[in-house]
Design an enzyme around this catalytic site. Sequence first.
Site, mmCIF file in Angstrom:
data_model
loop_
_atom_site.group_PDB
_atom_site.id
_atom_site.type_symbol
_atom_site.label_atom_id
_atom_site.label_comp_id
_atom_site.label_asym_id
_atom_site.label_seq_id
_atom_site.Cartn_x
_atom_site.Cartn_y
_atom_site.Cartn_z
ATOM 1 N N SER A 529 0.848 -1.185 0.000
ATOM 2 C CA SER A 529 0.000 0.000 0.000
ATOM 3 C C SER A 529 0.888 1.242 0.000
ATOM 4 C CB SER A 529 -0.961 -0.049 1.189
ATOM 5 O OG SER A 529 -2.010 0.855 1.019
ATOM 6 N N HIS A 641 -7.645 -5.564 -1.399
ATOM 7 C CA HIS A 641 -6.424 -4.899 -0.945
ATOM 8 C C HIS A 641 -5.773 -5.645 0.218
ATOM 9 C CE1 HIS A 641 -3.813 -1.393 -0.783
ATOM 10 N NE2 HIS A 641 -4.050 -1.238 0.510
#
Length: 668
Positions: A529, A641
């Site tokens: 991320s 994610h």
Amino acid sequence: MLKKKKSRKIEAGVFTNIELLTSAKMSPDEKKIAYTIENISEDRRNYYSRIHVVDIASGKSRQYTYGEVYDRGMAWSHDGKTIAFISTRNKKTGIYLMPIEGGSERKLIERDGSFSHLNWTPDGKEIVFQFRLNDSHEIKDEKKKKEAPAYRRITRLFYRLDGAGFLPRDRYHIWKVNVDGGEMIQLTKGKYDDMGPTLSHDGKLIAFVSNRSRNPDVDVMHDDIFVLPTKGGKLRKIQTPVGPKMELSFSPDSKKLAYVGHANPDDPWGVTNFHLWTVGIGGRPRARDLIPKFDRQVKDSTIGDMGEAFMVPTPVWSPDGKRIYFASSDTGCTNVFYVPAKGGLPTRVTKKKCHIKEYSFGKNCKRFAAVYSTQKTPGELHLIPAVYNGDIKSKVLTAPSRKMMTEINMPGIKEVWFKAQDGTKLQGWMITPPRFTKNRKYPAILEIHGGPRSQYGYTFYFEMLYLASQGYVVFYTNPRGGGGRGETFAGTIVGDWGTIDYTDCMAAADYLENLPFVNSKKMGVTGGSYGGYMTNWIIGHTNRFRAAVTQRSVVNLKSFFGTSDMGYSLNREFLGLPWTTEETYKRCSPLTYAGNIKTPLLIIHSEQDLRCGIEQAEQLFVTLKMMKRTAEFIRFPEEPHGLSRHGRPDRRIARLELIRNWFDKYLK
């Protein structure tokens, strides 16, 4: 004499054997604790979660639910005789009731939608909760429910969410149901989401949070608090400062509410501290921040890779209304504190170097149950006194994975403090391989956290332990721009990513390569991320690393703005829109510097990542391949994610092995 069992090395699949303690709820009389244990199926493709209950006096535990179920969201009835909980069984979700003294659980209601925040009324006759219908509830044919629609009409800005996919037309509202059976009763309606219901202690009122501004998708932090009669009726808004609000909690006399929030609706991504506030139900006394001088977040910012991240536990009032308990993150730790209800300085009541992932009190508030984690402990159930008396002691009631962990040859873990280029002290942790010796040189890996406003800390991080067990010195740190050190520390990179955060990461690399047992010519870097963003940025600005792995990363801020489920809020972090501050977006995008990348790069991304869309990885991969640089691209189908924390277990194993093999190829 029995031969001692040999210690096992940590391999990628070891985490699938961990019995993970995920939640704990104290009974009202403080005599029992219900808790959930998450297990991974034998084929490593599914998670199951079942309810257990431990008797505090005897220490004996009993498992209450079985089978291929996922139980969560537990709530004790006020008389302590029944637990209500949310369960997914055979791909259907509903609310179930379980008698504590014996007998099997009973399905109360089952609907095609999402349930949360179960609240019993004091008389035990009803349960109030938050619920939203899925679009598929209108389709009667089960086969057609799995088919994609002919088209989707999108009219709102916030129309999808990572991990959830496309959002249904329905909004979250407040509902209730009679525990003796019957239809669900909807208490709120409209085009707004009504979130986080909680009941007053007298059972007469429900309080909840709702953003009813003119454009809540843009003005995402314009929350208000509303109350309505539990029996149904007219809503009433409580006057509070504009800003985000969550986790409401009624005072014992039902005249006040405590909540977690702040008064900066234009806050960048998590710079302003969430604090503990109180407000009178009638608007008097006015809303006030109880801890204005406390320069820390009232939430859990500590990240690991065992379960979900970024929890905000609900504040808890003492029975006399004089104290309020809350959780806060500080310098790698997440602890429980209390503060006088009139305001003042918080007092910490848990051991500093730990990660309290959840806590739960009974009616007397003399002690509380905590899901307790450390760097070598994935999760234990602790019983902790509620008042600090100079000697913090906790009792371990269950440690489901302790035996397994004792059979593992664990790496060594050491906290270190080092200086940034400007002299600022930075915190980090170094993990050394099992049977470590200072007489040899080891390859090393620098890990960078996501967020950016999260923190590494005193919690279990399997990835770090795994890589160290494969012969690497692993170093993970908290550079500026992250959480746990206050607003100034977190806000240094607003509108300026890739500056002081980069130099702090390079200071960590300097520290690492100057260690006598580290081979400075065999160092790698990785992160996910925002940590992936920094990995991309680093290898675009230096060639000091022999190999890199970027995961679910950000590459191009301009395209991220329009493709991420939350990208349109980037204007607060970068002080403008892509077309008004175009130079800032370009300057802070790693893709701008991709031409400088010479480091062999493995790109890992999930195809259903809606936070950092896979187009980010595609742009970087195509750019590097066109320049004939060394790069490989791994795409995980179906995953969001959070693959590393709660993706399909076999894919989590594959991810770890891919990272290890890439570093082995270039660092060994």
